[in-house]
Design an enzyme around this catalytic site. Structure first.
Site, PDB file in Angstrom:
ATOM      1  N   ASN A   1       0.873  -1.181   0.000  1.00  0.00           N
ATOM      2  CA  ASN A   1       0.000   0.000   0.000  1.00  0.00           C
ATOM      3  C   ASN A   1       0.910   1.230   0.000  1.00  0.00           C
ATOM      4  O   ASN A   1       1.485   1.575   1.025  1.00  0.00           O
ATOM      5  CB  ASN A   1      -0.885  -0.044   1.249  1.00  0.00           C
TER       6      ASN A   1
ATOM      7  N   LYS B   1       0.136   4.244  -0.307  1.00  0.00           N
ATOM      8  CA  LYS B   1      -0.532   5.421   0.272  1.00  0.00           C
ATOM      9  C   LYS B   1      -0.320   6.640  -0.617  1.00  0.00           C
ATOM     10  O   LYS B   1      -0.241   6.511  -1.834  1.00  0.00           O
ATOM     11  CB  LYS B   1      -0.045   5.645   1.710  1.00  0.00           C
TER      12      LYS B   1
ATOM     13  N   HIS C   1      -9.583   1.337   4.843  1.00  0.00           N
ATOM     14  CA  HIS C   1      -8.315   1.511   5.563  1.00  0.00           C
ATOM     15  C   HIS C   1      -8.534   2.463   6.739  1.00  0.00           C
ATOM     16  O   HIS C   1      -9.295   3.414   6.639  1.00  0.00           O
ATOM     17  CB  HIS C   1      -7.250   2.067   4.606  1.00  0.00           C
TER      18      HIS C   1
ATOM     19  N   GLU D   1      -6.883   4.814   7.858  1.00  0.00           N
ATOM     20  CA  GLU D   1      -6.624   6.235   7.560  1.00  0.00           C
ATOM     21  C   GLU D   1      -7.848   6.868   6.905  1.00  0.00           C
ATOM     22  O   GLU D   1      -8.129   8.040   7.115  1.00  0.00           O
ATOM     23  CB  GLU D   1      -5.368   6.363   6.683  1.00  0.00           C
TER      24      GLU D   1
ATOM     25  N   GLU E   1      -5.531  -4.929  10.653  1.00  0.00           N
ATOM     26  CA  GLU E   1      -4.516  -3.904  10.875  1.00  0.00           C
ATOM     27  C   GLU E   1      -4.819  -3.138  12.160  1.00  0.00           C
ATOM     28  O   GLU E   1      -5.616  -2.181  12.142  1.00  0.00           O
ATOM     29  CB  GLU E   1      -4.502  -2.913   9.709  1.00  0.00           C
TER      30      GLU E   1
ATOM     31  N   GLY F   1       2.247   2.376  10.731  1.00  0.00           N
ATOM     32  CA  GLY F   1       3.172   3.495  10.563  1.00  0.00           C
ATOM     33  C   GLY F   1       3.882   3.912  11.835  1.00  0.00           C
ATOM     34  O   GLY F   1       4.503   4.970  11.890  1.00  0.00           O
TER      35      GLY F   1
ATOM     36  N   SER G   1       3.286  -1.980  10.362  1.00  0.00           N
ATOM     37  CA  SER G   1       4.727  -1.996  10.610  1.00  0.00           C
ATOM     38  C   SER G   1       5.396  -3.332  10.250  1.00  0.00           C
ATOM     39  O   SER G   1       6.326  -3.772  10.941  1.00  0.00           O
ATOM     40  CB  SER G   1       5.039  -1.605  12.057  1.00  0.00           C
TER      41      SER G   1
HETATM   42  P1  PGA Z   1       2.713   0.399   7.616  1.00  0.00           P
HETATM   43  O1  PGA Z   1       1.245   0.574   6.992  1.00  0.00           O
HETATM   44  O2  PGA Z   1       3.268  -0.889   7.070  1.00  0.00           O
HETATM   45  O3  PGA Z   1       3.473   1.596   7.157  1.00  0.00           O
HETATM   46  O4  PGA Z   1       2.547   0.344   9.108  1.00  0.00           O
HETATM   47  C1  PGA Z   1       0.405  -0.524   6.819  1.00  0.00           C
HETATM   48  C2  PGA Z   1      -0.907  -0.095   6.230  1.00  0.00           C
HETATM   49  O5  PGA Z   1      -1.365   1.013   6.548  1.00  0.00           O
HETATM   50  O6  PGA Z   1      -1.508  -0.822   5.425  1.00  0.00           O
END
Ligand code: PGA
Length: 258
Positions: A9, A11, A94, A96, A164, A170, A210
């Site tokens: 992803n 983003k 997601h 976010e 997640e 992140g 992460s």
């Molecule tokens: P990250 O994000 O690996 O940077 O923690 C994962 C995600 O948001 O799908």
């Protein structure tokens, strides 16, 4: 056997030029790994050029979002039909998007339905926030997210779930393999309750939050975890490739035992 999947992803990162460069760097090496589904999810504007670059390879394409209407006066939005023209997968719900764009369970549900209607395979993201985790409410939260996201949907058509935990995204603070495996096992039991045993056994459920080359093995060794949704580490070709080759090695081993 569930085929493991590693999805990157990206983003809101990479210009078109950076996106195509990243794909060119990884393409040939990724293509050599055969027993893992390898998916990249660049920003909308890079979907078409990336698609051209991965044509004829085993790399698959996903979008990061869609709007649920088919077409019309929705300035700035991208419809399921437009995505289905280019992609096989689409990330939906997601955290976010839930957090910054007020996506509710009802909106997520409409998006899942819209994606399935045009033959897209949704990657449905669910997971608890830090305070919910600390209050011991993880199972309650994922149960609610599953039933609201999947309300009224009978045919899941290859839908994938990404567990997640929001506190792990992140932050560099991943869940442990054991924690993620437990919650994913709980999610699978929920799918069995909402649908049936066969659907639950066949459904791919990924871990996200992460994931890096340094901890990928810990997750992939867990029997309930079918792969990963990778954010930050998917923007670095060597990291992403390493996560995928580790997955391939470990899953090959598992299928041998089976
Ligand atoms: P990250 O994000 O690996 O940077 O923690 C994962 C995600 O948001 O799908």
């Amino acid at each position: 056997m569930r085929v493991p999947m590693i999805a990157g992803n990206w983003k809101m990162n990479t210009t078109v030029n950076e996106a195509t460069e990243l794909v060119k760097t990884m393409r040939d090496e990724l293509d050599k790994v055969s027993n893992v589904d390898k998916v990249v999810c660049p920003p909308f504007v890079s979907l078409a050029p990336v698609r051209e670059l991965i044509k004829g390879s085993s790399i698959k394409l996903g979008a990061q979002n869609l709007y649920f209407a088919e077409k019309g006066a929705f300035t700035g939005e991208i419809s399921p039909l437009m995505i289905a023209d280019l992609c096989e997968f689409v990330i939906i719900g997601h955290s976010e998007r839930r957090q910054y764009f007020n996506e509710t369970g009802e909106v997520v549900n409409k998006k899942i339905l819209a994606a399935l209607n045009v033959g897209l395979k949704p990657i449905l993201c669910i997971g608890e926030r830090l305070e919910e985790n600390e209050a011991g409410r993880t199972e309650e939260v994922v149960t609610e997210q599953l039933s609201s996201s999947l309300a009224g949907i009978n045919d899941l058509n290859g839908l994938i779930i990404a567990y997640e935990p929001v506190w792990a995204i992140g932050t560099g603070r991943a869940a442990t393999g054991v924690q993620a495996n437990e919650t994913i096992s709980f999610i699978r039991r929920n799918i069995s309750r909402l649908y049936n045993d066969k659907i639950a056994r066949e459904m791919r459920i990924l871990y996200g939050g992460s994931v890096t080359a340094a901890n990928a093995t810990e997750f992939m060794q867990q029997p309930e975890i079918d792969g990963a949704l990778v954010g930050g580490a998917s923007l670095k070709a060597t990291e992403f490739l390493s996560i995928i080759t580790q997955t391939s090695t470990i899953r090959g081993h598992f299928s041998h035992i089976d």
